[in-house]
Design a protein around this motif. Structure first.
Motif, mmCIF file in Angstrom:
data_model
loop_
_atom_site.group_PDB
_atom_site.id
_atom_site.type_symbol
_atom_site.label_atom_id
_atom_site.label_comp_id
_atom_site.label_asym_id
_atom_site.label_seq_id
_atom_site.Cartn_x
_atom_site.Cartn_y
_atom_site.Cartn_z
ATOM 1 N N GLU A 96 0.867 7.645 -1.909
ATOM 2 C CA GLU A 96 -0.067 7.429 -3.229
ATOM 3 C C GLU A 96 -1.441 7.105 -2.796
ATOM 4 O OE1 GLU A 96 1.663 4.609 -5.737
ATOM 5 O OE2 GLU A 96 3.068 6.073 -6.423
ATOM 6 N N LYS A 97 -1.615 6.336 -1.712
ATOM 7 C CA LYS A 97 -2.770 5.834 -1.154
ATOM 8 C C LYS A 97 -3.476 7.115 -0.548
ATOM 9 C CE LYS A 97 -4.833 2.715 2.122
ATOM 10 N NZ LYS A 97 -5.046 1.605 2.937
ATOM 11 N N THR A 98 -2.678 7.719 0.230
ATOM 12 C CA THR A 98 -3.287 9.042 0.931
ATOM 13 C C THR A 98 -3.623 10.056 0.021
ATOM 14 O OG1 THR A 98 -1.764 8.393 2.878
ATOM 15 C CG2 THR A 98 -2.665 10.644 2.708
ATOM 16 N N GLN A 99 -2.779 10.269 -1.062
ATOM 17 C CA GLN A 99 -3.316 11.134 -1.984
ATOM 18 C C GLN A 99 -4.477 10.738 -2.663
ATOM 19 O OE1 GLN A 99 -0.071 11.656 -4.918
ATOM 20 N NE2 GLN A 99 -1.071 13.559 -5.715
ATOM 21 N N GLN A 100 -4.521 9.497 -3.101
ATOM 22 C CA GLN A 100 -5.650 9.035 -3.818
ATOM 23 C C GLN A 100 -6.936 9.308 -2.663
ATOM 24 O OE1 GLN A 100 -6.067 7.987 -7.012
ATOM 25 N NE2 GLN A 100 -8.219 8.291 -6.621
ATOM 26 N N GLU A 101 -6.974 9.094 -1.507
ATOM 27 C CA GLU A 101 -8.071 9.218 -0.714
ATOM 28 C C GLU A 101 -8.326 10.589 -0.500
ATOM 29 O OE1 GLU A 101 -6.559 7.348 3.053
ATOM 30 O OE2 GLU A 101 -7.080 5.346 2.385
ATOM 31 N N ALA A 102 -7.469 11.496 -0.370
ATOM 32 C CA ALA A 102 -7.754 13.004 -0.420
ATOM 33 C C ALA A 102 -8.277 13.341 -1.815
ATOM 34 C CB ALA A 102 -6.538 13.755 -0.291
ATOM 35 N N GLN A 103 -8.140 12.778 -2.922
ATOM 36 C CA GLN A 103 -8.646 13.224 -4.107
ATOM 37 C C GLN A 103 -10.020 12.831 -4.512
ATOM 38 O OE1 GLN A 103 -7.401 15.357 -6.523
ATOM 39 N NE2 GLN A 103 -9.243 15.173 -7.701
ATOM 40 N N ASP A 104 -10.112 11.475 -3.924
ATOM 41 C CA ASP A 104 -11.649 10.804 -3.680
ATOM 42 C C ASP A 104 -12.382 12.020 -2.912
ATOM 43 O OD1 ASP A 104 -10.726 8.901 -5.529
ATOM 44 O OD2 ASP A 104 -10.466 7.534 -3.787
ATOM 45 N N GLN A 105 -12.066 12.224 -1.690
ATOM 46 C CA GLN A 105 -12.775 12.989 -0.789
ATOM 47 C C GLN A 105 -13.139 14.478 -1.556
ATOM 48 O OE1 GLN A 105 -14.151 12.102 2.237
ATOM 49 N NE2 GLN A 105 -15.501 13.863 2.151
ATOM 50 N N ARG A 106 -12.024 15.054 -2.034
ATOM 51 C CA ARG A 106 -12.162 16.275 -2.718
ATOM 52 C C ARG A 106 -13.499 16.363 -3.841
ATOM 53 N NH1 ARG A 106 -9.103 20.661 -2.540
ATOM 54 N NH2 ARG A 106 -9.526 22.212 -4.331
ATOM 55 N N GLU A 148 18.318 -3.829 0.526
ATOM 56 C CA GLU A 148 16.892 -4.410 -0.054
ATOM 57 C C GLU A 148 15.936 -4.067 1.076
ATOM 58 O OE1 GLU A 148 17.592 -8.652 0.133
ATOM 59 O OE2 GLU A 148 18.569 -8.712 -1.862
ATOM 60 N N GLU A 149 16.253 -3.982 2.499
ATOM 61 C CA GLU A 149 15.515 -3.461 3.258
ATOM 62 C C GLU A 149 15.038 -1.940 3.262
ATOM 63 O OE1 GLU A 149 12.958 -3.432 6.775
ATOM 64 O OE2 GLU A 149 13.600 -5.017 5.548
ATOM 65 N N LEU A 150 16.006 -1.309 2.756
ATOM 66 C CA LEU A 150 15.735 0.293 2.501
ATOM 67 C C LEU A 150 14.756 0.363 1.312
ATOM 68 C CD1 LEU A 150 19.173 2.011 3.213
ATOM 69 C CD2 LEU A 150 17.315 2.194 4.683
ATOM 70 N N ALA A 151 15.118 -0.344 0.355
ATOM 71 C CA ALA A 151 14.355 -0.184 -0.777
ATOM 72 C C ALA A 151 12.881 -0.535 -0.408
ATOM 73 C CB ALA A 151 15.015 -1.087 -1.865
ATOM 74 N N ARG A 152 12.867 -1.882 0.044
ATOM 75 C CA ARG A 152 11.353 -2.121 0.671
ATOM 76 C C ARG A 152 10.631 -0.897 1.586
ATOM 77 N NH1 ARG A 152 8.837 -3.813 4.814
ATOM 78 N NH2 ARG A 152 10.498 -3.802 6.180
ATOM 79 N N GLN A 153 11.097 -0.238 2.357
ATOM 80 C CA GLN A 153 10.779 0.630 3.162
ATOM 81 C C GLN A 153 10.517 1.715 2.406
ATOM 82 O OE1 GLN A 153 13.586 1.595 6.122
ATOM 83 N NE2 GLN A 153 13.048 -0.282 7.434
ATOM 84 N N GLU A 154 11.266 2.181 1.415
ATOM 85 C CA GLU A 154 10.962 3.298 0.657
ATOM 86 C C GLU A 154 9.736 2.986 -0.373
ATOM 87 O OE1 GLU A 154 11.136 7.039 -1.153
ATOM 88 O OE2 GLU A 154 12.348 6.318 0.820
ATOM 89 N N ALA A 155 9.903 1.922 -0.764
ATOM 90 C CA ALA A 155 8.414 1.271 -1.641
ATOM 91 C C ALA A 155 6.962 1.317 -0.861
ATOM 92 C CB ALA A 155 8.769 -0.046 -2.158
ATOM 93 N N GLU A 156 7.332 0.901 0.646
ATOM 94 C CA GLU A 156 6.140 1.062 1.540
ATOM 95 C C GLU A 156 5.547 2.194 1.498
ATOM 96 O OE1 GLU A 156 7.026 -0.992 4.982
ATOM 97 O OE2 GLU A 156 6.662 -2.854 3.985
ATOM 98 N N ARG A 157 6.666 3.585 1.785
ATOM 99 C CA ARG A 157 6.194 5.054 2.133
ATOM 100 C C ARG A 157 5.626 5.368 0.792
ATOM 101 N NH1 ARG A 157 11.137 5.108 5.327
ATOM 102 N NH2 ARG A 157 12.484 5.039 3.486
#
Length: 154
Positions: free
Chosen positions: A90-100, A76-85
């Motif tokens: 996805e957040k970083t990718q969206q921010e990069a797309q918005d900046q572009r 469960e902890e590994l699944a939670r960590q993977e979901a956070e990563r």
């Protein structure tokens, strides 16, 4: 009578051996793979990989139940960590797309202004406002078109 007791012991002993052999051996191996991920398997890990035996052959002792709970918590902890990563990526990718997208809009506006007839005023290195000449305008237009091509075309 002695023969009957002896026969009973032999038969019960054979029965116990047969039952013990029919119960599956459930050994679970735990190790970290070459990508740093925690792995669990009923198959032994590749040769040369350090591992730990998590669950011994069935016989359900109280300790095994605790190991199963611990194993569940680890998963469960590994699944939670993977979901956070994944969420962070996805957040970083969206921010990069918005900046572009923002940079594309700016580059298009710059091209439009530089192609127009109005005077272009630029601030020089000393902070003075200077009107650019036609040669500088052409250089700036090429830069703006290059930026537009880069930011507006995926």
């Amino acid at each position: 009578m002695l023969k009957q007791v002896l026969l009973l012991l032999i038969v019960s002993g054979c029965g116990a051996v047969a039952i013990a052999q029919t119960q599956p051996q459930q050994t679970i191996y735990k190790w970290i793979d070459d990508q740093g991920k925690l792995q669990y398997s009923e198959l032994a890990p590749p040769p040369g990989v350090a591992y730990e035996t998590v669950r011994k052959p069935t016989g359900a002792t109280p300790g095994e139940s605790a190991l199963s709970n611990q194993q569940t918590k680890e998963r469960e902890e590994l699944a939670r960590q993977e979901a956070e990563r994944k969420e962070q990526a996805e957040k970083t990718q969206q921010e990069a797309q918005d900046q572009r997208t923002k940079n594309c809009e700016i580059a298009k506006k710059n091209v439009q202004v530089l192609q127009g007839d109005s005077q272009i005023v630029k601030t020089d290195a000393t902070g003075k406002k200077v009107v650019i000449d036609p040669q500088q305008r052409e250089v700036e237009l090429k830069k703006a078109q290059k930026d537009a091509d880069y930011f507006c075309n995926p």
